[in-house]
Enzyme design. Sequence first.
Site, PDB file in Angstrom:
ATOM      1  N   GLU A   1       5.562   0.564   1.143  1.00  0.00           N
ATOM      2  CA  GLU A   1       5.217  -0.461   2.131  1.00  0.00           C
ATOM      3  C   GLU A   1       4.434   0.128   3.301  1.00  0.00           C
ATOM      4  OE1 GLU A   1       8.662  -2.701   3.294  1.00  0.00           O
ATOM      5  OE2 GLU A   1       9.108  -3.305   1.234  1.00  0.00           O
ATOM      6  N   CYS A   2       3.507   0.995   2.990  1.00  0.00           N
ATOM      7  CA  CYS A   2       2.705   1.704   3.986  1.00  0.00           C
ATOM      8  C   CYS A   2       1.257   1.216   3.893  1.00  0.00           C
ATOM      9  CB  CYS A   2       2.781   3.206   3.682  1.00  0.00           C
ATOM     10  SG  CYS A   2       1.801   4.267   4.749  1.00  0.00           S
ATOM     11  N   ALA A   3       0.532   1.321   4.980  1.00  0.00           N
ATOM     12  CA  ALA A   3      -0.888   0.970   4.947  1.00  0.00           C
ATOM     13  C   ALA A   3      -1.642   1.817   3.923  1.00  0.00           C
ATOM     14  CB  ALA A   3      -1.507   1.153   6.334  1.00  0.00           C
TER      15      ALA A   3
ATOM     16  N   THR B   1      -0.331   2.817   1.027  1.00  0.00           N
ATOM     17  CA  THR B   1       0.224   2.624  -0.318  1.00  0.00           C
ATOM     18  C   THR B   1      -0.858   2.399  -1.383  1.00  0.00           C
ATOM     19  OG1 THR B   1       2.339   1.861   0.569  1.00  0.00           O
ATOM     20  CG2 THR B   1       1.841   1.245  -1.708  1.00  0.00           C
TER      21      THR B   1
END
Length: 166
Positions: free
Chosen positions: A41-43, A45
């Site tokens: 759930e990371c920018a 990803t």
Amino acid sequence: MDGHRSTTPFHDFRATTIDGERREMAAYRGRLVLVVNIATECAFTPQLIGLQTLHDRYAEHGFTVLGFPSDQFHQDPGTDEDTKEVCTSDFEVTFPLFSKIDVNGPTAHPLWRWMCTQKAGVIGGRIAWNFTKFLIDGEGTVLRRYAPPVPPVRIARRIEAELGLR
């Protein structure tokens, strides 16, 4: 006796796979490896797609991506099963994934503590964010550390050079 043994212990480490099996890093001796702390759930990803592309393109030439999920930046909630589901279903990841670990602090996985001592980043040894990447040669030497924003495609030329494809 291998003269590098004491200075490059990469192959002495072990980790638990995302499926709960113990894996020796010695299984990757002789292979060029890109070790990455991943998150779902990371920018960054979407880099999973680029990492899989590198893995697919160079695996037959002796290259492997190793993904280590970490929730230390609160971007990979849930269980190992949840992480595996997102990686395999949403991003079609087939490269080896490991059980969730810490990458910083007293509870950091020993492999990650060691890699940080080999190649410090912009904030010293600490991992600044998800998708920090370490390129390790077949002898276990950390060749390069790449910051999280560096897209996997930008590492391709170095991989090709290390594998003798250029």
